[in-house]
Design an enzyme around this catalytic site. Structure first.
Site, PDB file in Angstrom:
ATOM      1  N   ASP A  46      10.117  25.613  21.242  1.00 32.97           N
ATOM      2  CA  ASP A  46       8.682  25.411  21.048  1.00 32.97           C
ATOM      3  C   ASP A  46       8.102  25.240  22.448  1.00 32.97           C
ATOM      4  O   ASP A  46       8.180  24.150  23.019  1.00 32.97           O
ATOM      5  CB  ASP A  46       8.440  24.161  20.200  1.00 32.97           C
ATOM      6  CG  ASP A  46       6.962  23.886  19.991  1.00 32.97           C
ATOM      7  OD1 ASP A  46       6.205  24.840  19.762  1.00 32.97           O
ATOM      8  OD2 ASP A  46       6.556  22.708  20.080  1.00 32.97           O
ATOM      9  N   GLU A  52       8.334  30.435  19.660  1.00 31.71           N
ATOM     10  CA  GLU A  52       7.057  30.506  18.949  1.00 31.71           C
ATOM     11  C   GLU A  52       6.110  31.465  19.655  1.00 31.71           C
ATOM     12  O   GLU A  52       5.957  31.420  20.873  1.00 31.71           O
ATOM     13  CB  GLU A  52       6.413  29.120  18.867  1.00 31.71           C
ATOM     14  CG  GLU A  52       5.149  29.094  18.032  1.00 31.71           C
ATOM     15  CD  GLU A  52       4.624  27.678  17.827  1.00 31.71           C
ATOM     16  OE1 GLU A  52       5.106  26.988  16.920  1.00 31.71           O
ATOM     17  OE2 GLU A  52       3.740  27.271  18.595  1.00 31.71           O
ATOM     18  N   ASP A  87       7.425  18.023  19.142  1.00 29.37           N
ATOM     19  CA  ASP A  87       7.891  19.279  19.745  1.00 29.37           C
ATOM     20  C   ASP A  87       9.343  19.557  19.367  1.00 29.37           C
ATOM     21  O   ASP A  87       9.747  20.713  19.179  1.00 29.37           O
ATOM     22  CB  ASP A  87       7.752  19.220  21.262  1.00 29.37           C
ATOM     23  CG  ASP A  87       6.375  18.768  21.712  1.00 29.37           C
ATOM     24  OD1 ASP A  87       5.528  19.631  21.990  1.00 29.37           O
ATOM     25  OD2 ASP A  87       6.142  17.544  21.750  1.00 29.37           O
TER      26      ASP A  87
END
Length: 210
Positions: A7, A69, A142
């Site tokens: 992420d 992502e 996160d």
């Protein structure tokens, strides 16, 4: 299959690693953590720290595929730039090792884990904790997001990974039919009835290094 998911972020870069067991119907936690950089440091130094952290995770856990992502434009341009820079480091680190990379949107990840593409972060954290059978929710968010991304790829990205890996093989070995073979297999798998995934695991301890 081992999935390492990232992420991306300039201040906090979440990293999660899971193993697929029983043909992907179950998942097992391998490691989770966050690569942090001080906001007061020069951007170049922060990117170097993230790059070195990613190298450590990749060399330690040796994944079969990397998921990251997909970055979308937001109102905060400065934040988006930092996220995009971190995501670029992931792509480069994976490419150096010849690893296939998959990108998933935030809504894809949320839908895969919670059933809703509009789920809140806390909902994602709760589901990740349940799915992986963790004793406590991964913190900060996160870290949970990275694990959610890894689960999303495990459940939804298998065909994409095979195609990307086949494309890489065709490029390196000259096997022109490698991609076509993988594509045919992916289509065949997609046409078969899918059984509902049951995912449970006992979290293994891992040194996050952060």
């Amino acid at each position: 299959m081992r999935v390492l998911a990232v992420d991306p972020g300039l201040t906090r870069c979440g990293v999660g690693v899971i193993d697929a067991v029983r043909a992907g119907r179950r998942a097992e936690l391998v490691g989770v953590g966050v690569i942090r950089t001080p906001a007061t440091d020069p951007v170049a130094s922060r990117l170097l720290a993230i790059s070195e952290g990613l190298d450590e995770w990749l060399d330690t856990h040796r994944p079969d595929v990397v998921a990251v992502e997909r970055v979308f434009a937001q109102a905060n341009v400065r934040s988006v730039m930092g996220t995009a820079q971190a995501a670029g480091l992931v792509l480069v680190a994976a490419a150096r090792r010849g690893l296939p990379v998959a990108m998933h949107t935030p809504s894809e990840v949320k839908a895969a884990v919670t059933g809703s593409g509009r789920a809140e972060k806390e909902q994602v954290t709760v589901m990740v904790t349940r799915i992986l059978g963790l004793d406590a929710p991964p913190r900060p968010a996160d870290a949970a997001d990275a694990l959610a991304l890894a689960l999303c790829h495990l459940w939804r990205g298998g065909a994409t990974s095979r195609l990307e890996a086949a494309a890489h093989t065709a490029l390196v070995t000259g096997r022109r039919n490698a991609y076509a073979e993988a594509e045919a297999q992916a289509r065949s798998a997609a046409s078969r009835p899918r059984r509902k995934a049951v995912v449970r695991s006992q979290a293994s301890s891992a040194d996050s290094g952060r």
